[in-house]
Scaffold this active site. Sequence first.
Site, PDB file in Angstrom:
ATOM      1  N   ASP A   1       1.146  -1.321  -0.079  1.00 29.77           N
ATOM      2  CA  ASP A   1       0.055  -0.068   0.041  1.00 29.77           C
ATOM      3  C   ASP A   1       0.964   1.368   0.053  1.00 29.77           C
ATOM      4  OD1 ASP A   1       0.806   0.232   2.609  1.00 29.77           O
ATOM      5  OD2 ASP A   1      -0.819  -0.987   3.507  1.00 29.77           O
TER       6      ASP A   1
ATOM      7  N   ASP B   1       9.377   3.468  13.008  1.00 27.54           N
ATOM      8  CA  ASP B   1       9.825   2.440  13.686  1.00 27.54           C
ATOM      9  C   ASP B   1      11.315   2.030  13.224  1.00 27.54           C
ATOM     10  OD1 ASP B   1       8.895   1.578  11.282  1.00 27.54           O
ATOM     11  OD2 ASP B   1       7.402  -0.143  12.087  1.00 27.54           O
TER      12      ASP B   1
ATOM     13  N   ASP C   1       1.616   5.014   1.604  1.00 24.03           N
ATOM     14  CA  ASP C   1       1.449   5.982   2.568  1.00 24.03           C
ATOM     15  C   ASP C   1       2.014   7.370   2.287  1.00 24.03           C
ATOM     16  OD1 ASP C   1       0.345   3.861   4.682  1.00 24.03           O
ATOM     17  OD2 ASP C   1       2.246   3.104   4.362  1.00 24.03           O
TER      18      ASP C   1
HETATM   19  P1  ATP Z   1       3.600  -2.704   4.929  1.00 22.16           P
HETATM   20  O1  ATP Z   1       2.572  -1.910   4.306  1.00 22.16           O
HETATM   21  O2  ATP Z   1       4.540  -3.402   3.601  1.00 22.16           O
HETATM   22  O3  ATP Z   1       3.073  -3.900   5.746  1.00 22.16           O
HETATM   23  P2  ATP Z   1       4.826  -0.540   6.113  1.00 22.16           P
HETATM   24  O4  ATP Z   1       6.106  -0.215   6.423  1.00 22.16           O
HETATM   25  O5  ATP Z   1       4.080   0.454   4.953  1.00 22.16           O
HETATM   26  O6  ATP Z   1       4.895  -2.067   5.435  1.00 22.16           O
HETATM   27  P3  ATP Z   1       2.490   0.055   7.744  1.00 22.16           P
HETATM   28  O7  ATP Z   1       2.001  -0.562   8.737  1.00 22.16           O
HETATM   29  O8  ATP Z   1       1.831   0.438   6.329  1.00 22.16           O
HETATM   30  O9  ATP Z   1       3.957  -0.401   7.294  1.00 22.16           O
HETATM   31  O10 ATP Z   1       2.858   1.521   8.359  1.00 22.16           O
HETATM   32  C1  ATP Z   1       3.458   2.604   7.412  1.00 22.16           C
HETATM   33  C2  ATP Z   1       4.691   3.363   7.998  1.00 22.16           C
HETATM   34  O11 ATP Z   1       4.314   3.975   9.462  1.00 22.16           O
HETATM   35  C3  ATP Z   1       6.006   2.381   8.547  1.00 22.16           C
HETATM   36  O12 ATP Z   1       6.669   2.181   7.563  1.00 22.16           O
HETATM   37  C4  ATP Z   1       6.426   3.201   9.456  1.00 22.16           C
HETATM   38  O13 ATP Z   1       7.271   4.146   9.054  1.00 22.16           O
HETATM   39  C5  ATP Z   1       5.242   3.669  10.166  1.00 22.16           C
HETATM   40  N1  ATP Z   1       4.818   2.856  11.321  1.00 22.16           N
HETATM   41  C6  ATP Z   1       3.824   2.052  11.126  1.00 22.16           C
HETATM   42  N2  ATP Z   1       3.494   1.389  12.404  1.00 22.16           N
HETATM   43  C7  ATP Z   1       4.587   2.002  13.313  1.00 22.16           C
HETATM   44  C8  ATP Z   1       4.603   1.648  14.561  1.00 22.16           C
HETATM   45  N3  ATP Z   1       4.043   0.833  15.389  1.00 22.16           N
HETATM   46  N4  ATP Z   1       5.609   2.325  15.146  1.00 22.16           N
HETATM   47  C9  ATP Z   1       6.375   3.243  14.570  1.00 22.16           C
HETATM   48  N5  ATP Z   1       6.185   3.550  13.267  1.00 22.16           N
HETATM   49  C10 ATP Z   1       5.323   2.888  12.470  1.00 22.16           C
HETATM   50 MG    MG Z   2       2.267   0.340   4.331  1.00 23.66          MG
END
Ligand code: ATP
Ligand code: MG
Length: 463
Positions: A81, A164, A83
């Site tokens: 996805d 994170d 963001d």
């Molecule tokens: P994917 O969508 O592939 O699972 P992602 O890294 O995009 O991985 P998301 O859950 O969509 O993960 O979150 C988007 C972004 O928000 C992350 O890349 C991170 O920068 C931040 N983020 C998400 N969850 C947390 C958390 N629990 N603590 C700190 N930052 C977070």
């Molecule tokens: Mg994501």
Amino acid sequence: MRWYYTLQLFRNKRIRVTNQGDIESGNVQAIILPRAEHGLSRASISSSALKVLYRLNEAGFQSFLVGGGVRDLLLGREPKDFDVATDAHPEQIRQLFNSCRLIGRRFRLAHVRSGRDVIEVATFRAANELPGGVETVQVEHNDEGRILRDNVYGTLEEDAWRRDFSVNALYYDISDFSVVDHVGGLEDLKAGMLRLIGDPEQRYREDPVRMLRAVRFAAKLGFRIHTDSEEPLWELGHLLDDIPAARLFEEVLKLFLGGSALATFELLRRYDLFQFLFPLTDDALELEEQGFPITFVARALENTDKRLAENKPVTPAFLYAALLWEPMRLQMQKLMAEGMGELEAAQVAGNRVTAEQIQYTSLPKRFSFPMREIWMLQSRLERRRGKAPHRLLEHPRFRAAYDFLLLRAEVGEADPELADWWTSFQELNKVEQPPAVEPTEPKPRRNRRPRKRKPAGQPDAGS
Ligand code: ATP
Ligand code: MG
């Protein structure tokens, strides 16, 4: 504090090397990779995400793609996805987009819908601590250090520090197509290294789900977890007990339905984290570490990964049925040893195991019902005489139950001959029996367009 990164790999770029002295004085600078020096192209960003990025930018706000989208595109992978991060506040975001919903209490976010996509748009958030240990804002914590509320807005740099992992804190700037890195994420991306930003123990305490995220990303990307980020994993798993079961359910789906379930399971076990998600299963696996139970779970997860790779559907009901099968089976055996009949034992054991599991990771009823049906049908699949097998073929959960039986047979827990019998039986029935409902002509297509103002006095179409 482990805040320092030497960014030698990029020394010849527009680099500002960040050394420990800089960091301790709070003087951290960014690497900005201009458009020509990275492989992230707009062509691989979804048109919905691009629309959102441009719209914010045209309205005078800063607008960046961030998180997994940037990470995966830089790695040449397809993002799950997209963001977006911006300096626009949630209310300002809402004013810019028609289909925008503000969600979240702990973190207030905007969901912008564009066609079938939902783009998550987050306002830059202030870090609770900048390099050098300087507290910048008051964030609400509980006694364990968990963040309860964090809605203080900040700058891009602050936003980067509170993410994170370093590889998740890279920003793609839609105004000049550069990639901005405040935390050494580019270097870690090259090294295949997953590194928590800041002090790992503190960051896990703030949000224990980050432990699961570490495992998930390590498995999915094939990255190593940096030793400093890895060590606390063995110690802090118990903090997951305080996370609401509904959030853990969402996380379980990401862990096991993301295409790398088997690798994820192995890592969760390695870091002793699996027990905090599926304690009943973990106990059962410990009982017979060498036997088929662990092979069964592993096979089921491998099978899930394979189905996803082939674009076949997967369901949380089947996943949970497999993950909880061993405790379910043990419970059922116990009840039968006490004299209960097989079907009743399956019913009671199924209810007990479900009731206990949902205290850890919840499972909505729309999944727990079919899960129990898959279990109940395992006994019924053993009845091959008379009309019973024909009736079973009609059962809406037959296919899932049969697939489940195949897995059990593969690991030697069910009779392979029984599985073969059902395979042939279905084949025979396909030839000999017409389908239960034979469509004679194509069904008329329903007009799905929502009906708008109907002129008064005109009858409904079709009435
Ligand atoms: P994917 O969508 O592939 O699972 P992602 O890294 O995009 O991985 P998301 O859950 O969509 O993960 O979150 C988007 C972004 O928000 C992350 O890349 C991170 O920068 C931040 N983020 C998400 N969850 C947390 C958390 N629990 N603590 C700190 N930052 C977070
Ligand atoms: Mg994501």
